[in-house]
Enzyme design. Structure first.
Site, PDB file in Angstrom:
ATOM      1  CE  LYS A  43      -3.771  -2.294  -0.442  1.00 45.34           C
ATOM      2  NZ  LYS A  43      -4.686  -3.104   0.654  1.00 45.34           N
TER       3      LYS A  43
HETATM    4  C1  LIG Z   1      -5.698  -3.887   1.078  1.00 46.79           C
HETATM    5  C2  LIG Z   1      -7.205  -3.675   1.027  1.00 46.79           C
HETATM    6  C3  LIG Z   1      -7.855  -3.836   1.976  1.00 46.79           C
HETATM    7  C4  LIG Z   1      -7.677  -4.560   3.474  1.00 46.79           C
HETATM    8  O1  LIG Z   1      -6.306  -4.444   3.997  1.00 46.79           O
HETATM    9  P1  LIG Z   1      -5.418  -5.328   4.660  1.00 46.79           P
HETATM   10  O2  LIG Z   1      -4.250  -4.785   5.422  1.00 46.79           O
HETATM   11  O3  LIG Z   1      -5.109  -6.206   3.588  1.00 46.79           O
HETATM   12  O4  LIG Z   1      -6.271  -6.202   5.389  1.00 46.79           O
HETATM   13  C5  LIG Z   1      -9.353  -3.593   2.179  1.00 46.79           C
HETATM   14  N1  LIG Z   1      -9.899  -2.970   1.086  1.00 46.79           N
HETATM   15  C6  LIG Z   1      -9.023  -2.667  -0.258  1.00 46.79           C
HETATM   16  C7  LIG Z   1      -9.706  -2.263  -1.388  1.00 46.79           C
HETATM   17  C8  LIG Z   1      -7.617  -3.192  -0.221  1.00 46.79           C
HETATM   18  O5  LIG Z   1      -6.959  -2.998  -1.284  1.00 46.79           O
END
Ligand SMILES: *Cc1c(COP(=O)(O)O)cnc(C)c1O
Length: 376
Positions: free
Chosen positions: A184
């Site tokens: 991210k």
């Molecule tokens: C990455 C993501 C999440 C959840 O995050 P995690 O840290 O992987 O649990 C939720 N929604 C979207 C659209 C994502 O890309």
């Protein structure tokens, strides 16, 4: 131009400061939730201008936010089908039913006119997903929510750093949830946070992330824990560790640099691909959107999967974001209104590499190989 190493679709960017910070935690031998988590929360609270709470991942952030709003069995939550399954799993984890909605074909964010048709007396919340980093018409979603008395839980996992009408996403509105997983916009290894001005939600999540142990958060901040306590609500083991927070603190210091780089790469993609008749780009304005992924739509019936293979042969990794949730076994229900845009767009979406260790020559190379593959 021949490449020797794979251009990855996405990756973390970890420097000496992150490594030193993790070593510091390991040396201190207090790995759980403690001072580093508190310091990361302080830094995030300053960044957003209102309270932020850290948790173990973005999915947990969404789950806790929904639970803190009292959403559960018998309730429905409107959410776009085109999102990572995390959004849907967080909703169904509470016992509520995620109601898949269609997307706006220009931004791939929630299409309000469609969501409106799916409103029932059981609808309690709406979860706009800031797909790829853009937020669509967020003001309109908030006025829709006000009209119908809905909570708004923003899935802002893609939008760390994005601004909307001059305001930082997460810094305004009801509740925003972020993810700090490895790829991210910033990472803490795994991790996530909930940002809100609602003191009841903050209080509920402080306990719920620590198995419902009441007021344990305060003890943990001073590297202690509660030995006598009460529990009156369902909780989860969803707190963040000091190791994760140590990485997150260093990554947050680099957000301006990261944001600038992501915008620059996306603008370069736009420039190379804008005129191509076989490609449609998202309508993002990269002066305000910090993109998490770079998604294009392949036009004119060209086979997306053949194009992916052609790029893979040139050592360019690509992705597909995402299989729509209404097509997954767990969430497929007969729908009253078909999801026209989602159904027609999904087979044509292609995500190109985007991470901060790429440079402009990588974008040129990827675009020329893509254009080549499209014209074959
Ligand atoms: C990455 C993501 C999440 C959840 O995050 P995690 O840290 O992987 O649990 C939720 N929604 C979207 C659209 C994502 O890309």
């Amino acid at each position: 131009m021949k490449r020797e190493s794979l251009i990855r679709l996405s990756k973390s960017s970890i420097g000496a400061d992150e490594k030193r910070a993790v070593m510091g935690v390991l040396d201190r031998e207090y790995l759980g939730m403690g001072v580093e988590v508190q310091n990361f929360e302080k830094a995030l609270t300053e960044f957003f201008g209102r309270p932020a709470l850290c948790v173990v991942n973005g999915t947990a952030a969404l789950h806790l936010a929904l639970q803190a709003c009292g959403i559960g069995r018998g309730d429905e939550v409107l959410v776009q089908s085109l999102t990572y399954v995390a959004s849907f799993q967080a909703i169904s984890a509470t016992g509520a039913v995620p109601i898949p909605c269609d997307i706006d074909p220009l931004s791939l964010t929630l299409y309000l006119q469609d969501a409106e048709k799916r409103l029932t007396p059981r609808t309690k919340a709406i979860m706009p997903v800031h797909y790829s980093g853009g937020v669509g018409e967020l003001d309109q979603i908030y006025s829709f929510a006000r009209t119908h008395g809905l909570r708004v839980i923003e899935d802002a996992a893609h939008a760390f750093g994005t601004t909307y009408k001059g305001k930082r996403v997460g810094g305004f509105g009801d509740i925003a949830c972020f993810s700090f997983d490895g790829i991210k916009n910033i990472t803490s290894g795994e991790g996530g946070c909930v940002v809100t001005s609602d003191p009841d939600v903050i209080r509920a999540i402080q306990d719920a992330r620590l198995l419902g142990v009441e007021n344990d958060t305060v003890m943990r901040y001073s590297d202690q824990r509660s030995w006598t306590f009460d529990v009156s609500r369902q909780g989860w083991r969803y707190h963040m560790s000091n190791i994760m927070a140590a990485i997150g603190i260093e990554q947050l210091k680099r957000i301006s640099e990261f944001a600038l780089k992501r915008k620059l790469l996306a603008q370069a993609y736009d420039k190379h691909l804008r005129e191509n008749p076989n490609i449609k780009l998202l309508n993002h304005d990269y002066s305000s959107v910090v993109p998490h992924i770079f998604v294009v739509e392949i036009l004119n019936g060209l086979d997306r999967d053949l194009i992916r293979q052609a790029l893979a042969d040139k050592l360019i990794q690509t992705g597909i974001h995402y299989p729509p949730n209404h097509m997954l076994s767990l969430y497929s229900e007969p729908v009253l209104h078909p999801l026209l845009f989602t159904d027609s767009l999904y087979p044509r979406l292609l995500s190109l590499p985007l991470h901060v260790d790429m440079d402009l020559s990588d974008v040129s190379y990827i675009c020329s190989e893509l254009i080549d593959a499209l014209s074959r």
